[in-house]
Design an enzyme around this catalytic site. Sequence first.
Site, PDB file in Angstrom:
ATOM      1  N   ASN A 115       0.825  -1.202   0.000  1.00 38.17           N
ATOM      2  CA  ASN A 115       0.000   0.000   0.000  1.00 38.17           C
ATOM      3  C   ASN A 115       0.860   1.254   0.000  1.00 38.17           C
ATOM      4  O   ASN A 115       1.986   1.238   0.487  1.00 38.17           O
ATOM      5  CB  ASN A 115      -0.930   0.007   1.221  1.00 38.17           C
ATOM      6  CG  ASN A 115      -1.858  -1.198   1.218  1.00 38.17           C
ATOM      7  OD1 ASN A 115      -2.064  -1.821   0.174  1.00 38.17           O
ATOM      8  ND2 ASN A 115      -2.385  -1.551   2.380  1.00 38.17           N
ATOM      9  N   HIS A 132       6.012  -0.579  -2.642  1.00 43.01           N
ATOM     10  CA  HIS A 132       5.596   0.088  -3.891  1.00 43.01           C
ATOM     11  C   HIS A 132       5.603   1.602  -3.764  1.00 43.01           C
ATOM     12  O   HIS A 132       4.930   2.303  -4.514  1.00 43.01           O
ATOM     13  CB  HIS A 132       4.202  -0.411  -4.307  1.00 43.01           C
ATOM     14  CG  HIS A 132       4.210  -1.864  -4.683  1.00 43.01           C
ATOM     15  ND1 HIS A 132       3.076  -2.638  -4.646  1.00 43.01           N
ATOM     16  CD2 HIS A 132       5.204  -2.681  -5.086  1.00 43.01           C
ATOM     17  CE1 HIS A 132       3.383  -3.889  -5.015  1.00 43.01           C
ATOM     18  NE2 HIS A 132       4.672  -3.934  -5.282  1.00 43.01           N
ATOM     19  N   CYS A 143      16.565  15.335 -11.511  1.00 39.60           N
ATOM     20  CA  CYS A 143      17.709  15.240 -10.577  1.00 39.60           C
ATOM     21  C   CYS A 143      17.437  14.263  -9.442  1.00 39.60           C
ATOM     22  O   CYS A 143      18.228  14.147  -8.514  1.00 39.60           O
ATOM     23  CB  CYS A 143      18.033  16.632 -10.009  1.00 39.60           C
ATOM     24  SG  CYS A 143      16.797  17.252  -8.857  1.00 39.60           S
ATOM     25  N   GLY A 201      -5.122  -9.054   3.355  1.00 40.03           N
ATOM     26  CA  GLY A 201      -5.778  -8.143   2.412  1.00 40.03           C
ATOM     27  C   GLY A 201      -5.048  -7.950   1.107  1.00 40.03           C
ATOM     28  O   GLY A 201      -4.968  -6.834   0.592  1.00 40.03           O
ATOM     29  N   ASN A 227      -8.407 -12.692   4.852  1.00 44.74           N
ATOM     30  CA  ASN A 227      -8.958 -12.119   3.619  1.00 44.74           C
ATOM     31  C   ASN A 227     -10.355 -12.713   3.427  1.00 44.74           C
ATOM     32  O   ASN A 227     -10.534 -13.903   3.605  1.00 44.74           O
ATOM     33  CB  ASN A 227      -8.042 -12.534   2.451  1.00 44.74           C
ATOM     34  CG  ASN A 227      -8.359 -11.813   1.160  1.00 44.74           C
ATOM     35  OD1 ASN A 227      -9.507 -11.489   0.884  1.00 44.74           O
ATOM     36  ND2 ASN A 227      -7.324 -11.530   0.373  1.00 44.74           N
TER      37      ASN A 227
HETATM   38  C1  BV8 Z   1       8.657  -5.451 -11.844  1.00 44.15           C
HETATM   39  C2  BV8 Z   1       1.765   1.099  -7.172  1.00 44.15           C
HETATM   40  C3  BV8 Z   1       9.981  -5.917 -13.689  1.00 44.15           C
HETATM   41  C4  BV8 Z   1       0.768   1.734  -8.015  1.00 44.15           C
HETATM   42  C5  BV8 Z   1       1.666  -1.208  -7.709  1.00 44.15           C
HETATM   43  C6  BV8 Z   1       7.040 -11.773 -12.145  1.00 44.15           C
HETATM   44  C7  BV8 Z   1       8.170 -11.170 -11.589  1.00 44.15           C
HETATM   45  C8  BV8 Z   1       8.349  -9.788 -11.675  1.00 44.15           C
HETATM   46  C9  BV8 Z   1       7.381  -8.983 -12.299  1.00 44.15           C
HETATM   47  C10 BV8 Z   1       6.261  -9.581 -12.848  1.00 44.15           C
HETATM   48  C11 BV8 Z   1       6.093 -10.949 -12.769  1.00 44.15           C
HETATM   49  N1  BV8 Z   1       4.916 -11.259 -13.377  1.00 44.15           N
HETATM   50  C12 BV8 Z   1       4.334 -10.118 -13.812  1.00 44.15           C
HETATM   51  C13 BV8 Z   1       5.145  -9.083 -13.528  1.00 44.15           C
HETATM   52  C14 BV8 Z   1       4.846  -7.688 -13.865  1.00 44.15           C
HETATM   53  C15 BV8 Z   1       4.112  -6.976 -12.737  1.00 44.15           C
HETATM   54  C16 BV8 Z   1       3.024  -7.800 -12.115  1.00 44.15           C
HETATM   55  O1  BV8 Z   1       3.220  -8.428 -11.085  1.00 44.15           O
HETATM   56  N2  BV8 Z   1       1.847  -7.768 -12.762  1.00 44.15           N
HETATM   57  C17 BV8 Z   1       0.698  -8.462 -12.214  1.00 44.15           C
HETATM   58  C18 BV8 Z   1      -0.554  -7.587 -12.417  1.00 44.15           C
HETATM   59  C19 BV8 Z   1       0.573  -9.800 -12.946  1.00 44.15           C
HETATM   60  N3  BV8 Z   1       5.053  -6.574 -11.720  1.00 44.15           N
HETATM   61  C20 BV8 Z   1       5.666  -5.392 -11.901  1.00 44.15           C
HETATM   62  O2  BV8 Z   1       5.523  -4.689 -12.874  1.00 44.15           O
HETATM   63  C21 BV8 Z   1       6.595  -4.955 -10.783  1.00 44.15           C
HETATM   64  N4  BV8 Z   1       7.823  -4.560 -11.406  1.00 44.15           N
HETATM   65  O3  BV8 Z   1       8.749  -6.546 -11.442  1.00 44.15           O
HETATM   66  O4  BV8 Z   1       9.407  -4.935 -12.848  1.00 44.15           O
HETATM   67  C22 BV8 Z   1      11.345  -5.483 -13.906  1.00 44.15           C
HETATM   68  C23 BV8 Z   1      12.376  -6.337 -13.526  1.00 44.15           C
HETATM   69  C24 BV8 Z   1      13.646  -5.960 -13.792  1.00 44.15           C
HETATM   70  C25 BV8 Z   1      13.909  -4.724 -14.397  1.00 44.15           C
HETATM   71  C26 BV8 Z   1      12.861  -3.858 -14.731  1.00 44.15           C
HETATM   72  C27 BV8 Z   1      11.564  -4.237 -14.488  1.00 44.15           C
HETATM   73  C28 BV8 Z   1       6.069  -3.708 -10.076  1.00 44.15           C
HETATM   74  C29 BV8 Z   1       4.790  -4.010  -9.391  1.00 44.15           C
HETATM   75  C30 BV8 Z   1       4.351  -2.774  -8.603  1.00 44.15           C
HETATM   76  C31 BV8 Z   1       3.212  -2.119  -9.328  1.00 44.15           C
HETATM   77  N5  BV8 Z   1       2.684  -1.055  -8.503  1.00 44.15           N
HETATM   78  N6  BV8 Z   1       1.283  -0.217  -6.938  1.00 44.15           N
HETATM   79  C32 BV8 Z   1      -0.231   2.389  -7.137  1.00 44.15           C
HETATM   80  O5  BV8 Z   1      -0.457   1.938  -6.003  1.00 44.15           O
HETATM   81  O6  BV8 Z   1      -0.792   3.357  -7.639  1.00 44.15           O
HETATM   82  S1  BV8 Z   1       0.877  -2.677  -7.581  1.00 44.15           S
HETATM   83  C33 BV8 Z   1      -0.696  -2.486  -6.986  1.00 44.15           C
HETATM   84  O7  BV8 Z   1      -1.224  -3.809  -6.852  1.00 44.15           O
HETATM   85  C34 BV8 Z   1      -0.801  -1.891  -5.592  1.00 44.15           C
HETATM   86  O8  BV8 Z   1       0.442  -1.709  -4.965  1.00 44.15           O
HETATM   87  C35 BV8 Z   1      -1.555  -2.968  -4.844  1.00 44.15           C
HETATM   88  O9  BV8 Z   1      -1.307  -2.939  -3.517  1.00 44.15           O
HETATM   89  C36 BV8 Z   1      -0.964  -4.143  -5.519  1.00 44.15           C
HETATM   90  C37 BV8 Z   1      -1.499  -5.485  -5.234  1.00 44.15           C
HETATM   91  O10 BV8 Z   1      -2.854  -5.425  -5.162  1.00 44.15           O
HETATM   92  P1  BV8 Z   1      -3.504  -5.731  -3.714  1.00 44.15           P
HETATM   93  O11 BV8 Z   1      -2.871  -4.848  -2.719  1.00 44.15           O
HETATM   94  O12 BV8 Z   1      -3.434  -7.190  -3.466  1.00 44.15           O
HETATM   95  O13 BV8 Z   1      -4.952  -5.228  -3.944  1.00 44.15           O
HETATM   96  P2  BV8 Z   1      -6.110  -6.005  -4.718  1.00 44.15           P
HETATM   97  O14 BV8 Z   1      -7.194  -5.010  -4.990  1.00 44.15           O
HETATM   98  O15 BV8 Z   1      -5.526  -6.786  -5.846  1.00 44.15           O
HETATM   99  O16 BV8 Z   1      -6.630  -7.081  -3.650  1.00 44.15           O
HETATM  100  C38 BV8 Z   1      -7.257  -6.620  -2.475  1.00 44.15           C
HETATM  101  C39 BV8 Z   1      -7.455  -7.847  -1.614  1.00 44.15           C
HETATM  102  O17 BV8 Z   1      -8.034  -7.425  -0.388  1.00 44.15           O
HETATM  103  C40 BV8 Z   1      -8.415  -8.864  -2.224  1.00 44.15           C
HETATM  104  O18 BV8 Z   1      -7.858 -10.163  -2.086  1.00 44.15           O
HETATM  105  C41 BV8 Z   1      -9.678  -8.731  -1.360  1.00 44.15           C
HETATM  106  O19 BV8 Z   1     -10.344  -9.971  -1.218  1.00 44.15           O
HETATM  107  C42 BV8 Z   1      -9.085  -8.301  -0.054  1.00 44.15           C
HETATM  108  N7  BV8 Z   1      -9.977  -7.546   0.827  1.00 44.15           N
HETATM  109  C43 BV8 Z   1     -11.011  -6.740   0.491  1.00 44.15           C
HETATM  110  N8  BV8 Z   1     -11.556  -6.228   1.631  1.00 44.15           N
HETATM  111  C44 BV8 Z   1     -10.836  -6.720   2.685  1.00 44.15           C
HETATM  112  C45 BV8 Z   1      -9.828  -7.557   2.178  1.00 44.15           C
HETATM  113  N9  BV8 Z   1      -8.947  -8.198   2.970  1.00 44.15           N
HETATM  114  C46 BV8 Z   1      -9.066  -8.018   4.304  1.00 44.15           C
HETATM  115  N10 BV8 Z   1     -10.001  -7.235   4.878  1.00 44.15           N
HETATM  116  C47 BV8 Z   1     -10.901  -6.571   4.097  1.00 44.15           C
HETATM  117  N11 BV8 Z   1     -11.843  -5.791   4.663  1.00 44.15           N
HETATM  118 ZN    ZN Z   2      15.181  18.310  -9.966  1.00 44.76          ZN
END
Ligand code: BV8
Ligand code: ZN
Length: 259
Positions: A115, A132, A143, A201, A227
Amino acid sequence: MRASRNGGDNPAMLEDSIKAAARALSGAGQVMAFTGAGVSAESGVATFRGAGGLWEGQPVEQVATPEAFRRDPLRVWRFYEARRVQASTVRPNPAHETLARWQRRFPAFCLATQNVDGLHQAAGSREVLELHGGLWRVRCTACDRQREDRTVPLPELPPRCSACGAIERPDIVWFGEVLPTDILSAAAQAAAKAEVFVVVGTSAVVYPAAGLVEIAASAGATIIEVNPAASALAHLADIVLRGPAGELLPRIDATLEVS
Ligand code: BV8
Ligand code: ZN
C-alpha cells in the site's frame, strides 16, 4: 499442498482458526505481516481489483506505468492526486492498529506493505517497508531529488522540482519498474526468517511482492491468510481466516492476550 485450517464462513470454524492463529503467534519470536489494499478497505480506501481496478475506464495497470506518465504526466498526476485527496480523508482502522501493536508485542516484527496510503504509519507502525512507494512522497524526474509533500490538493500539477525546475513524479513503483532494492531485500530477509507470516488483504497477484509469501512458506513459516476471499497464494496458507481484517486481526489479538 499444506494442510490448511479453513476458517470459512462457519462461525465455529472461524473461531477455531482464530484460536489456531493465536496459538501459532503466541510463542513466535520472528513475526512478519505482508499487507495489500484490503487492509485499508475498512478505512474506506478502494482496493485495486475490487473497484474493477479502473481509472476513467482504464485498467489501473495502464495508468500506473512509466509509459503512461511519459505520454501524459498530467493524466497520471490526476489519478494520484485523486488518491491523495481520498487518502487524506481516511483514518487507520483496527487492522492497522493491531499490526502497530504487534510491532511492540513481538521480539522481532516486520511489516511489509504494497500500500502507498501511509495508513500503517498513521496507526503507529514504524520502519514500514513500503514495497511500492508512497503517495506522500514526490521525486524529481531529472535530478531525482525526493521530498515529502502532504499538501492536498497540490497547488500545481504536475509539481515542479524547486532545485532544477523539471516535473516531479509520484514516488510510486509503477508496473514494469523495479522495486527499491534495499526495501525488497530487507523484506525478503525477514520473510526467510519469519516463524509466522501473516498475509493480510492482498490478492497476491503482483510480483515480486507476492514472492515474499513463497519465500516464507519455503523457509517453513506458518502462513496465516486474513482475507474475505482466497488470494492467489491461499494454497500456501496453514491457517485461513475468511473475513475482514478490521474485525479478525483484533479478534486474534484478543485471543493472544488470554492465551
Ligand atoms: C517489476 C503502485 C519488472 C501503483 C503497484 C514476475 C516477476 C516480476 C514482475 C512480474 C512478474 N509477473 C508479472 C510481472 C509484472 C508486474 C506484475 O506483477 N503484474 C501483475 C498484475 C501480474 N510486476 C511489476 O511490474 C513490478 N515490477 O517486477 O518490474 C522489472 C524487472 C527488472 C527490471 C525492470 C523491471 C512492479 C509491481 C508494482 C506495481 N505497482 N502499486 C499504485 O499503487 O498506484 S501494484 C498495486 O497492486 C498496488 O500496490 C496494490 O497494492 C498491488 C497489489 O494489489 P492488492 O494490494 O493485493 O490489492 P487487490 O485489490 O488486488 O486485492 C485486495 C485484496 O483485499 C483482495 O484479495 C480482497 O479480497 C481483499 N480484501 C477486500 N476487503 C478486505 C480484504 N482483505 C481483508 N479485509 C478486508 N476488509
Ligand atoms: Zn530536480
